[in-house]
Write a protein that holds these residues in place. Structure first.
Motif, short mmCIF file in Angstrom:
data_model
loop_
_atom_site.label_atom_id
_atom_site.label_comp_id
_atom_site.label_asym_id
_atom_site.label_seq_id
_atom_site.Cartn_x
_atom_site.Cartn_y
_atom_site.Cartn_z
N LYS A 105 46.58 -68.18 -42.64
CA LYS A 105 45.29 -67.57 -42.34
C LYS A 105 44.24 -68.03 -43.35
CE LYS A 105 47.32 -63.54 -40.16
NZ LYS A 105 46.93 -64.00 -38.84
N PRO A 106 43.03 -68.38 -42.87
CA PRO A 106 41.97 -68.73 -43.81
C PRO A 106 41.53 -67.49 -44.57
CG PRO A 106 41.09 -68.57 -41.59
CD PRO A 106 42.58 -68.42 -41.48
N LYS A 107 41.03 -67.68 -45.78
CA LYS A 107 40.55 -66.55 -46.58
C LYS A 107 39.29 -65.99 -45.94
CE LYS A 107 39.22 -65.34 -51.30
NZ LYS A 107 38.04 -64.58 -50.90
N VAL A 108 39.23 -64.69 -45.82
CA VAL A 108 38.01 -64.02 -45.34
C VAL A 108 37.54 -63.04 -46.40
CG1 VAL A 108 38.49 -64.27 -42.86
CG2 VAL A 108 39.39 -62.30 -44.08
N ASP A 109 36.24 -62.84 -46.45
CA ASP A 109 35.66 -62.00 -47.51
C ASP A 109 35.59 -60.53 -47.11
OD1 ASP A 109 35.26 -64.24 -49.16
OD2 ASP A 109 33.39 -64.72 -48.13
N TYR A 110 36.62 -60.07 -46.44
CA TYR A 110 36.64 -58.67 -45.99
C TYR A 110 37.99 -58.05 -46.32
CZ TYR A 110 32.45 -60.02 -43.49
OH TYR A 110 31.19 -60.48 -43.20
N ILE A 111 37.97 -56.77 -46.66
CA ILE A 111 39.18 -56.07 -47.08
C ILE A 111 40.13 -55.90 -45.89
CG2 ILE A 111 40.04 -53.87 -48.03
CD1 ILE A 111 37.18 -53.56 -49.27
N ASP A 112 41.42 -56.13 -46.11
CA ASP A 112 42.40 -55.93 -45.03
C ASP A 112 43.36 -54.77 -45.34
OD1 ASP A 112 43.94 -56.99 -47.04
OD2 ASP A 112 44.72 -58.68 -45.88
N ARG A 113 43.04 -53.99 -46.35
CA ARG A 113 43.86 -52.82 -46.71
C ARG A 113 43.60 -51.69 -45.72
NH1 ARG A 113 41.90 -52.38 -51.27
NH2 ARG A 113 40.50 -50.60 -51.04
N PRO A 114 44.67 -51.14 -45.11
CA PRO A 114 44.44 -50.08 -44.12
C PRO A 114 43.77 -48.86 -44.73
CG PRO A 114 46.70 -50.89 -44.00
CD PRO A 114 46.09 -51.48 -45.23
N ARG A 115 42.90 -48.23 -43.96
CA ARG A 115 42.38 -46.92 -44.36
C ARG A 115 43.44 -45.89 -44.00
NH1 ARG A 115 36.83 -47.80 -45.30
NH2 ARG A 115 35.90 -49.46 -44.03
N CYS A 116 43.63 -44.93 -44.85
CA CYS A 116 44.68 -43.94 -44.63
C CYS A 116 44.05 -42.58 -44.39
CB CYS A 116 45.61 -43.88 -45.85
SG CYS A 116 47.06 -42.87 -45.59
N CYS A 117 44.57 -41.88 -43.37
CA CYS A 117 44.03 -40.57 -43.05
C CYS A 117 44.54 -39.49 -44.00
CB CYS A 117 44.35 -40.18 -41.61
SG CYS A 117 46.11 -40.20 -41.24
N LEU A 118 45.50 -39.86 -44.87
CA LEU A 118 46.02 -38.91 -45.83
C LEU A 118 45.50 -39.23 -47.22
CD1 LEU A 118 49.76 -38.76 -44.75
CD2 LEU A 118 47.90 -37.27 -44.06
N ARG A 119 45.24 -38.20 -47.99
CA ARG A 119 44.85 -38.42 -49.38
C ARG A 119 46.09 -38.73 -50.20
NH1 ARG A 119 39.73 -36.91 -50.30
NH2 ARG A 119 38.72 -35.66 -48.70
N GLY A 120 45.88 -39.20 -51.40
CA GLY A 120 47.02 -39.50 -52.27
C GLY A 120 47.01 -40.95 -52.69
N LYS A 121 47.98 -41.31 -53.51
CA LYS A 121 48.07 -42.66 -54.04
C LYS A 121 49.09 -43.47 -53.26
CE LYS A 121 46.54 -41.97 -58.78
NZ LYS A 121 46.86 -42.19 -60.20
N GLU A 122 48.87 -44.79 -53.26
CA GLU A 122 49.85 -45.68 -52.64
C GLU A 122 51.13 -45.68 -53.46
OE1 GLU A 122 48.63 -49.66 -51.02
OE2 GLU A 122 50.07 -50.34 -52.53
#
Length: 275
Positions: A105-122
Motif C-alpha cells: 500500500k502507498p503511504k497516505v497522510d491519514y490515520i488508519d487507527r480505528p476509533r473505539c466506542c469504548l473508553r480506555g487504553k489500548e
C-alpha cells in the motif's frame, strides 16, 4: 451520531471541530463523520462570506481535513462520498484508492487507527513464549479459538513477518462467532515487515465487540513468503491493568487450521484490544 446530526454542530468553531475529529472514542462510521464535516465547511464559508466552492471548503477546514480517517471507510463509502466531494486533490484520491486496492500500500497522510466506542487504553496479549522460523502459506487460514471473561473490543492482531528480510504481505483478518459461524468483522489489507521476529500490527476498520464466555475464532489468511511463527503457546493468558479488572483469554485449537497445528504453534500471536 445524534450530536453530529444536530443543527448546532455546524456552529462550532474550528478548534472544537478538530477536538472532535482527534478523538479515538467515537461511535460513528467515518463516512458519516465526513458528511458532517462537509456540512460544517459549507456553514463556515457562509460565516466568512466566502463562495461555497471546493477550494474554499478545503481552505476553511485546514488541518481538520487531515484528521478524517479515510482508510477506515470501505472503498464503496469512499467512492460515493469523499472521492466525488472535490475537497481532496486528484493525487490524494488516487493514493487512497490504491490504499484500498493494492499491496504494498502507498503511504497516505491519514490515520488508519480505528476509533473505539469504548473508553480506555489500548492493550495487547501475546499467547506464545518462543519464536521459531519457517511457517508456510498455501491459502489455508491460520485460526485460533478463544473466550474472554469480560466485555472487550478487539481492534486488530499482531502477526509475524518474513524470515527473508523486509517483505510485504497480503492478509485477510476476521473475527468469527464460532457457534453461529457468523463473521463479525473482517479486513482485506496488507502489512510490511522488516525481517525481524517482531509482530506487525494489522487492524480492523472498526472495533469488534467481544462478549464474555462466547467462543470466537480469530482468523488470518496470509499471502507471502515463509514467516516466523510462535511456539509453546499458552492455553490461558491474563492481562492485568492498574485501572481495570483482569482480562483472561482462554485459547482452544481450531479445526482446519493452517499446517494442521494446535494451540502450541502458529500465527496470530497477538490480539490488540480495548477494555
Amino acid at each position: 451520531m445524534d450530536a453530529i446530526s444536530a443543527e448546532g454542530f455546524t456552529d462550532i468553531d474550528i478548534d472544537t471541530l478538530c477536538a472532535v475529529l482527534e478523538r479515538d472514542t467515537l461511535s460513528i462510521r467515518e463516512s458519516r463523520l465526513f458528511g458532517a464535516v462537509v456540512r460544517w465547511a459549507e456553514a463556515e464559508c457562509q460565516r466568512q462570506q466566502l463562495p461555497v466552492t471546493f477550494g474554499n471548503k478545503q481552505k476553511v477546514l485546514g488541518r481538520a481535513l487531515s484528521l478524517i480517517r479515510f482508510p477506515l471507510m470501505t472503498i464503496e463509502e469512499f467512492a460515493a462520498g469523499p472521492a466525488q466531494s472535490g475537497i481532496l486533490s486528484d493525487r490524494e484520491v488516487v493514493n487512497l484508492f490504491l490504499h484500498f486496492t493494492v499491496n504494498p500500500k502507498p503511504k497516505v497522510d491519514y490515520i488508519d487507527r480505528p476509533r473505539c466506542c469504548l473508553r480506555g487504553k489500548e492493550c495487547s496479549i501475546n499467547r506464545f513464549q518462543q519464536v521459531e522460523s519457517r511457517w508456510g502459506y498455501s491459502g489455508t487460514s491460520d485460526r485460533i479459538r478463544f473466550t474472554v471473561n469480560r466485555r472487550i473490543s478487539i481492534v486488530g492482531f499482531g502477526l509475524y513477518g518474513s524470515i527473508h528480510g523486509p517483505t510485504d504481505y497480503q492478509v485477510n483478518i476476521q473475527i468469527i462467532d464460532y457457534e453461529k459461524n457468523q463473521t463479525l468483522g473482517q479486513n482485506d489489507t496488507g502489512f510490511s515487515c522488516d525481517g525481524t521476529a517482531s509482530t506487525f500490527r494489522v487492524m480492523f476498520k472498526e472495533p469488534i465487540e467481544i462478549l464474555p464466555t462466547v467462543c470466537y475464532t480469530a482468523c488470518a489468511t496470509l499471502k507471502g513468503p515463509d514467516s516466523h511463527y510462535g511456539t509453546k503457546g499458552l492455553k490461558k493468558v491474563i492481562h492485568e491493568s492498574p485501572t481495570a479488572s483482569k482480562t483472561c483469554f482462554v485459547f482452544y485449537s481450531s479445526p482446519g487450521n493452517n499446517n494442521g497445528t494446535s494451540i502450541e504453534d502458529g500465527q496470530i500471536p497477538e490480539i490488540i484490544f480495548y477494555t
